[in-house]
Scaffold this active site. Structure first.
Site, PDB file in Angstrom:
ATOM      1  N   SER A  44      24.473 -92.168  19.746  1.00  8.58           N
ATOM      2  CA  SER A  44      25.622 -91.919  19.365  1.00  8.58           C
ATOM      3  C   SER A  44      25.490 -90.532  18.471  1.00  8.58           C
ATOM      4  O   SER A  44      26.134 -89.844  18.123  1.00  8.58           O
ATOM      5  CB  SER A  44      26.324 -92.943  18.593  1.00  8.58           C
ATOM      6  N   ASP A  82      17.425 -96.193  20.309  1.00  9.84           N
ATOM      7  CA  ASP A  82      18.085 -96.132  21.709  1.00  9.84           C
ATOM      8  C   ASP A  82      17.200 -95.310  22.560  1.00  9.84           C
ATOM      9  O   ASP A  82      16.742 -94.094  22.458  1.00  9.84           O
ATOM     10  CB  ASP A  82      19.316 -95.219  21.466  1.00  9.84           C
ATOM     11  N   LYS A 112      16.240 -99.941  22.475  1.00  4.06           N
ATOM     12  CA  LYS A 112      17.378-100.576  23.013  1.00  4.06           C
ATOM     13  C   LYS A 112      17.856 -99.758  24.441  1.00  4.06           C
ATOM     14  O   LYS A 112      17.649 -98.629  24.369  1.00  4.06           O
ATOM     15  CB  LYS A 112      18.733-100.350  22.084  1.00  4.06           C
ATOM     16  N   GLU A 114      20.666 -99.888  27.581  1.00  2.00           N
ATOM     17  CA  GLU A 114      22.058-100.375  27.874  1.00  2.00           C
ATOM     18  C   GLU A 114      22.276-100.772  29.231  1.00  2.00           C
ATOM     19  O   GLU A 114      21.641-100.299  30.336  1.00  2.00           O
ATOM     20  CB  GLU A 114      23.278 -99.123  27.787  1.00  2.00           C
ATOM     21  N   GLU A 179      29.568-104.647  22.962  1.00  2.00           N
ATOM     22  CA  GLU A 179      30.614-103.687  22.603  1.00  2.00           C
ATOM     23  C   GLU A 179      31.913-103.777  23.069  1.00  2.00           C
ATOM     24  O   GLU A 179      31.922-103.788  24.407  1.00  2.00           O
ATOM     25  CB  GLU A 179      29.859-102.095  22.705  1.00  2.00           C
TER      26      GLU A 179
HETATM   27  O1  KIV Z   1      24.429 -95.385  19.957  1.00  2.00           O
HETATM   28  C1  KIV Z   1      25.019 -96.334  19.291  1.00  2.00           C
HETATM   29  O2  KIV Z   1      25.208 -95.926  18.166  1.00  2.00           O
HETATM   30  C2  KIV Z   1      25.246 -97.337  19.729  1.00  2.00           C
HETATM   31  C3  KIV Z   1      26.067 -98.354  18.924  1.00  2.00           C
HETATM   32  C4  KIV Z   1      27.564 -97.993  19.357  1.00  2.00           C
HETATM   33  C5  KIV Z   1      25.860 -99.904  19.077  1.00  2.00           C
HETATM   34  O3  KIV Z   1      24.537 -98.005  20.716  1.00  2.00           O
END
Ligand code: KIV
Length: 268
Positions: A44, A82, A112, A114, A179
């Site tokens: 994000s 991420d 992480k 997705e 989410e």
């Molecule tokens: O990138 C991010 O901020 C996220 C959150 C919305 C969990 O993946």
């Protein structure tokens, strides 16, 4: 630093897990000082700090650059980073190598991913020693297809999400971010899993909550999603502070005596 096994223990004991995103040294320092259980270096950052319209433009180099700064700011907090768009969507070998590289380059505690399409990558990354956090429901890297809206609202999609959640747990994920899904579904998923669920727009009956730093503190944000409750207003405080600075310079009130260096005067 917290051990990964603490999360399951916290779930067992019913202690809620707190997570916030952070993208740089000061936000990481603040998060650690606030006693945050875990920090997510979310992609994000593409929107919150780089000004893109989505997370899709974020690169591996961006993630490494920001995650290293977060690690320096929060040396004692569990940091999740991420994997950016496109780095785990090709062949499994390359995806696993990218996961290992990101983990090694950032000194994060976990990566992480997705979606439910990366079960093999989760399994192999975990087997190679990389803790993995999964992310289901609204997955921001796919908003081009899904839009920014609640997911799994019909029965079939809800059943599928429960199956996907079980699959990521079986593959070895150590936490699951949920989410923008209905709260009763999030509650069901939380009940059937041994690993903690971390909700964002998933109601209160999950094992923990994550929010975006810039949303929690209203920092550069214009419109907040329904599921955000802001706890400070950096937009107002920041603009107000900068206005005061502009006014003081224009009026010749800054710098003053106390903010000016003086040459030492030696008596003859
Ligand atoms: O990138 C991010 O901020 C996220 C959150 C919305 C969990 O993946």
């Amino acid at each position: 630093m917290k051990a990964t096994s603490d999360w399951k223990q916290m779930k067992k004991e019913g202690e809620k897990i707190t997570m916030v995103t952070a993208y740089d040294y000061p936000s990481a320092k603040q998060s650690e000082a606030a006693g945050m259980d875990t920090i997510l270096v979310g992609d994000s950052l593409g929107m919150t700090v780089l000004g893109y319209a989505s997370t899709v433009q974020v690169t591996m180099d961006d993630m490494i650059h920001h995650a290293r700064a977060v690690r320096r700011g929060a040396p004692d907090t569990y940091v999740v980073v991420d994997m950016p768009f496109g780095t785990y969507h090709g062949n499994v070998d390359d995806s696993v190598q990218n996961a290992l590289d990101l983990y090694q380059a950032t000194d994060a505690n976990a990566i992480k991913l997705e979606g439910a399409g990366c079960i093999d990558i989760i399994r192999r990354a975990v087997a190679a020693g990389v803790p993995v956090v999964a992310h289901l429901g609204l997955t921001p890297q796919s908003v081009g297809v899904t839009g920014f809206r609640m997911q799994a609202s019909d029965e079939a999609a809800a059943m599928q999400l429960i199956q996907d959640a079980k699959a990521v747990e079986s593959a070895g994920a150590s936490m699951l971010v949920l989410e923008a899904i209905p709260s009763d579904l999030a509650e069901k998923v939380t009940a059937v899993l041994g690993i903690p669920t971390i909700g964002i727009g998933a109601g209160v009956n999950v094992d923990g909550q994550v929010l975006v730093y810039h949303d929690v503190l209203q920092y550069g944000t214009e419109r907040l999603p329904k599921f955000v409750r802001p706890y400070a207003d950096f937009n107002t405080a920041g603009v107000q502070g900068l206005k005061s600075y502009v006014a003081a310079v224009k009026a010749g009130e800054f710098p003053d005596e106390s903010t000016t260096y003086k040459r030492k005067v030696f008596e003859e």
